[in-house]
Scaffold this motif. Structure first.
Motif, mmCIF file in Angstrom:
data_model
loop_
_atom_site.group_PDB
_atom_site.id
_atom_site.type_symbol
_atom_site.label_atom_id
_atom_site.label_comp_id
_atom_site.label_asym_id
_atom_site.label_seq_id
_atom_site.Cartn_x
_atom_site.Cartn_y
_atom_site.Cartn_z
ATOM 1 N N GLN A 1 13.289 -24.018 -7.286
ATOM 2 C CA GLN A 1 12.461 -22.967 -7.888
ATOM 3 C C GLN A 1 13.076 -22.400 -9.174
ATOM 4 O O GLN A 1 12.361 -22.016 -10.094
ATOM 5 C CB GLN A 1 12.213 -21.822 -6.885
ATOM 6 C CG GLN A 1 11.518 -22.249 -5.603
ATOM 7 C CD GLN A 1 10.229 -22.993 -5.865
ATOM 8 O OE1 GLN A 1 9.365 -22.504 -6.586
ATOM 9 N NE2 GLN A 1 10.108 -24.194 -5.307
ATOM 10 N N LEU B 1 10.981 -22.209 -12.603
ATOM 11 C CA LEU B 1 10.639 -20.906 -13.181
ATOM 12 C C LEU B 1 11.141 -20.779 -14.618
ATOM 13 O O LEU B 1 10.394 -20.385 -15.509
ATOM 14 C CB LEU B 1 11.241 -19.777 -12.325
ATOM 15 C CG LEU B 1 10.469 -19.409 -11.057
ATOM 16 C CD1 LEU B 1 11.330 -18.563 -10.127
ATOM 17 C CD2 LEU B 1 9.192 -18.652 -11.431
ATOM 18 N N LEU C 1 4.510 -16.645 -11.709
ATOM 19 C CA LEU C 1 5.405 -15.968 -10.762
ATOM 20 C C LEU C 1 4.739 -15.852 -9.387
ATOM 21 O O LEU C 1 5.368 -16.120 -8.359
ATOM 22 C CB LEU C 1 5.790 -14.576 -11.274
ATOM 23 C CG LEU C 1 6.585 -14.535 -12.583
ATOM 24 C CD1 LEU C 1 7.034 -13.109 -12.890
ATOM 25 C CD2 LEU C 1 7.805 -15.448 -12.517
ATOM 26 N N ILE D 1 8.618 -20.174 -17.788
ATOM 27 C CA ILE D 1 8.668 -18.900 -18.523
ATOM 28 C C ILE D 1 9.004 -19.156 -19.995
ATOM 29 O O ILE D 1 8.376 -18.618 -20.909
ATOM 30 C CB ILE D 1 9.708 -17.942 -17.878
ATOM 31 C CG1 ILE D 1 9.234 -17.532 -16.483
ATOM 32 C CG2 ILE D 1 9.952 -16.719 -18.750
ATOM 33 C CD1 ILE D 1 10.283 -16.802 -15.663
ATOM 34 N N THR E 1 20.274 -17.162 -10.536
ATOM 35 C CA THR E 1 19.116 -17.511 -9.707
ATOM 36 C C THR E 1 19.455 -18.541 -8.625
ATOM 37 O O THR E 1 19.075 -18.375 -7.466
ATOM 38 C CB THR E 1 17.956 -18.021 -10.591
ATOM 39 O OG1 THR E 1 17.468 -16.926 -11.355
ATOM 40 C CG2 THR E 1 16.818 -18.576 -9.748
ATOM 41 N N VAL F 1 9.672 -11.116 -17.523
ATOM 42 C CA VAL F 1 8.557 -11.588 -18.362
ATOM 43 C C VAL F 1 7.918 -10.435 -19.134
ATOM 44 O O VAL F 1 7.458 -10.628 -20.261
ATOM 45 C CB VAL F 1 7.483 -12.386 -17.558
ATOM 46 C CG1 VAL F 1 8.083 -13.617 -16.929
ATOM 47 C CG2 VAL F 1 6.789 -11.529 -16.519
ATOM 48 N N TYR G 1 12.167 -10.944 -11.873
ATOM 49 C CA TYR G 1 11.403 -11.855 -12.732
ATOM 50 C C TYR G 1 10.199 -11.167 -13.376
ATOM 51 O O TYR G 1 9.851 -11.452 -14.517
ATOM 52 C CB TYR G 1 10.965 -13.098 -11.939
ATOM 53 C CG TYR G 1 12.015 -14.190 -11.984
ATOM 54 C CD1 TYR G 1 13.106 -14.177 -11.114
ATOM 55 C CD2 TYR G 1 11.953 -15.200 -12.935
ATOM 56 C CE1 TYR G 1 14.078 -15.148 -11.168
ATOM 57 C CE2 TYR G 1 12.926 -16.192 -12.987
ATOM 58 C CZ TYR G 1 13.985 -16.163 -12.107
ATOM 59 O OH TYR G 1 14.942 -17.125 -12.182
ATOM 60 N N ARG G 2 9.569 -10.256 -12.629
ATOM 61 C CA ARG G 2 8.421 -9.526 -13.210
ATOM 62 C C ARG G 2 8.897 -8.719 -14.418
ATOM 63 O O ARG G 2 8.254 -8.707 -15.464
ATOM 64 C CB ARG G 2 7.802 -8.584 -12.173
ATOM 65 C CG ARG G 2 7.208 -9.291 -10.976
ATOM 66 C CD ARG G 2 5.727 -9.567 -11.127
ATOM 67 N NE ARG G 2 5.250 -10.317 -9.975
ATOM 68 C CZ ARG G 2 4.182 -11.090 -9.957
ATOM 69 N NH1 ARG G 2 3.454 -11.234 -11.052
ATOM 70 N NH2 ARG G 2 3.811 -11.743 -8.884
ATOM 71 N N ASN H 1 2.430 -14.007 -15.079
ATOM 72 C CA ASN H 1 2.338 -13.388 -13.759
ATOM 73 C C ASN H 1 1.729 -14.337 -12.734
ATOM 74 O O ASN H 1 2.089 -14.310 -11.565
ATOM 75 C CB ASN H 1 1.565 -12.070 -13.836
ATOM 76 C CG ASN H 1 2.484 -10.956 -14.339
ATOM 77 O OD1 ASN H 1 3.672 -10.912 -13.992
ATOM 78 N ND2 ASN H 1 1.955 -10.081 -15.177
ATOM 79 N N HIS I 1 5.042 -19.189 -7.522
ATOM 80 C CA HIS I 1 6.376 -19.533 -7.004
ATOM 81 C C HIS I 1 6.844 -18.557 -5.924
ATOM 82 O O HIS I 1 7.487 -18.960 -4.960
ATOM 83 C CB HIS I 1 7.388 -19.631 -8.141
ATOM 84 C CG HIS I 1 7.183 -20.866 -8.951
ATOM 85 N ND1 HIS I 1 7.759 -22.070 -8.608
ATOM 86 C CD2 HIS I 1 6.420 -21.103 -10.041
ATOM 87 C CE1 HIS I 1 7.361 -22.998 -9.472
ATOM 88 N NE2 HIS I 1 6.559 -22.429 -10.363
ATOM 89 N N PHE I 2 6.516 -17.278 -6.086
ATOM 90 C CA PHE I 2 6.959 -16.331 -5.057
ATOM 91 C C PHE I 2 6.091 -16.422 -3.808
ATOM 92 O O PHE I 2 6.537 -16.093 -2.715
ATOM 93 C CB PHE I 2 7.070 -14.912 -5.632
ATOM 94 C CG PHE I 2 8.306 -14.786 -6.475
ATOM 95 C CD1 PHE I 2 9.553 -14.629 -5.869
ATOM 96 C CD2 PHE I 2 8.260 -14.918 -7.854
ATOM 97 C CE1 PHE I 2 10.706 -14.578 -6.626
ATOM 98 C CE2 PHE I 2 9.412 -14.872 -8.625
ATOM 99 C CZ PHE I 2 10.633 -14.706 -8.015
ATOM 100 N N GLU J 1 11.779 -11.278 -7.100
ATOM 101 C CA GLU J 1 10.461 -11.213 -7.743
ATOM 102 C C GLU J 1 10.403 -10.031 -8.715
ATOM 103 O O GLU J 1 9.912 -10.153 -9.835
ATOM 104 C CB GLU J 1 9.346 -11.104 -6.687
ATOM 105 C CG GLU J 1 7.983 -10.990 -7.351
ATOM 106 C CD GLU J 1 6.808 -11.233 -6.415
ATOM 107 O OE1 GLU J 1 7.041 -11.464 -5.207
ATOM 108 O OE2 GLU J 1 5.663 -11.182 -6.917
#
Ligand code: ASP
Ligand code: MG
Length: 440
Positions: free
Chosen positions: A118, A122, A92, A126, A41, A75, A71-72, A89, A95-96, A68
């Protein structure tokens, strides 16, 4: 209370993150858990920043979108409870959204620091949501509320201690605290960081600040090894090291621990343990004030070294010459690693080429200057090795076919370093594995 720090690979997949959660909950004591960003990351964030700095907004936008998506999916795989997935979500999205906004504003150093932060923000959020899903009682302590740098960009252990102790007082009944590695505030109060790989440094600063019983650094290898496992066939973990030995190894190439993380632990006498997430029961490496044993313990190599030789007849019978040489390096804030002298010449090594041209130009006023780039320092580290029988003999016998450019012996009792051209590194490490440890 102890500190447990987990690196990027230890939290890099949903499966690994679950294992980290198991590790911290199966141990009943109080702890502050320091997390890095998911592996890859910080590199991606740096790439995004570079694209932005070069005004390639489309390229940056594509990278952010790719991140993104990653990361989606992460999670989705980590979590099962719908309410918690919703929360994740939202995290996320927040941050996005920030990363999307930066596409529209002009790039600056301060913005770069915000972008780089970030990753750890994150990963900790998470991970916290996973703990929530598992009904684990935890507190998320934002590192930006207690980590601080002074105006020389040095961490302020005293201030960190005061702030952290105050924060912890609110949570007398809690046992598990989660925080971000790497990120901090600077003297201006802005978001900043402890430089690449700095999560280890965060962990040891926090351990020093709370006078922790131990600072555990969890990675994916069972401690510091006697040689580089990527280069030689057989290596073995080192059971115990003194802070001094560990500092030499960390500085001279052992990638497992950030070199800056040694001093806080040493100064406040907090034992450091290097442990393996994949093999939690392995003994790993213990780093304490005492070395445990004498003799050669490890060899390590550091690449990207430049050797500079300054030759001058004015050095003959003169004093003050070295001061003039060193002043040039001080002026350009460039650290010297090795030094050797003869009556008419001095050789030094540096690991940063940023000001090489300027340094060379100024040194030329003092004598003739020769520069060799692409060198490697190979360090042999162990407690009292300079007093250990036959080390020098074995060293030189092993390396009889290697063109050694410099030798540093006697600077400390636990290090002997040689400088070699980088293309001899692998051969050198292999020869030393055999000659010093009897390993292939
Ligand atoms: N995430 C930061 C880096 O990749 C800090 C760390 O992992 O130690 O450099
Ligand atoms: Mg690291």
């Amino acid at each position: 209370m102890k500190v447990m720090k987990f690196g990027g690979t230890s939290v890099g997949t949903p499966q690994r993150m679950k294992e980290v959660a198991k590790l911290i909950t199966s141990d009943p004591g109080e702890k502050i858990v320091v997390l890095s960003a998911l592996s890859g990351t910080t590199n991606t964030l740096l790439e995004i920043s570079n694209l932005l700095a070069n005004n390639d907004r489309e390229g940056a936008g594509q990278k952010i979108a790719g991140m993104e998506k990653y990361y989606r999916a992460f999670v989705q795989e980590l979590l099962t409870n719908e309410t918690i997935i919703d929360k994740a979500n939202k995290v996320l999205a927040e941050h996005f959204e920030f990363l999307t906004i930066i596409l529209k504003i002009s790039f600056s150093e301060a913005l770069l620091k915000d972008i780089l932060a970030q990753g750890e923000l994150l990963s900790t959020k998470i991970f916290s949501l996973y703990l929530e899903e598992q009904n684990v009682d935890y507190v998320l302590l934002p590192a930006l509320d207690f980590m601080t740098l002074d105006n020389q960009d040095e961490p302020q252990v005293g201030t960190i201690k005061v702030k952290l102790v105050q924060l912890l007082q609110h949570y007398k009944d809690n046992k598990i605290f989660i925080t971000q590695g790497y990120i901090t505030r600077n003297a201006k109060g802005e978001v900043d960081n402890l430089k690449r790989g700095g999560s280890d440094y965060s962990a040891s600063l926090i351990a020093a600040a709370i006078n922790a019983s131990a600072c555990e650094i969890w990675t994916d290898i069972d401690g510091m090894h006697n040689n580089d496992p990527r280069v030689v066939k057989t290596t073995m973990p080192i059971k115990q090291l003194s802070f001094d030995e560990a500092a030499e190894l960390a500085y001279f190439g052992a990638k497992i621990l950030h070199p800056a993380s040694i001093w806080p632990a040493q100064f406040f006498n907090v034992p450091v343990r290097l442990l393996n997430t994949m093999q939690a029961e392995a003994a790993g490496t213990l780093i304490t004030e005492t070395a445990g044993s004498t003799g050669v313990k490890a060899v390590a190599a550091k690449d990207g070294i430049t050797a500079i030789k300054i030759k001058s007849s004015r050095m003959l019978l003169a004093y003050g010459f070295l001061r003039k040489v060193f002043e040039v390096f001080e002026k350009y804030r460039t650290a010297i690693d090795m030094i050797t002298t003869s009556e008419v010449a001095v050789s030094v090594t540096i690991d940063s080429d940023t000001y090489l041209d300027e340094i060379k130009k100024e040194l030329e006023a003092l004598g003739s200057v020769e520069v060799d780039t692409n060198q490697t320092i190979v360090s042999i580290v162990g407690n009292e090795i300079t007093e250990t029988k036959e080390v020098m003999k074995k060293l030189f016998d092993s390396l009889s076919a290697i063109p050694i450019r410099m030798v540093s012996y006697g600077g400390s009792r636990h290090n002997i370093s040689v400088l070699i051209p980088k293309n001899y590194k692998e051969q050198t490490l292999q020869l030393l594995n055999k000659g010093l440890f009897g390993l292939e």
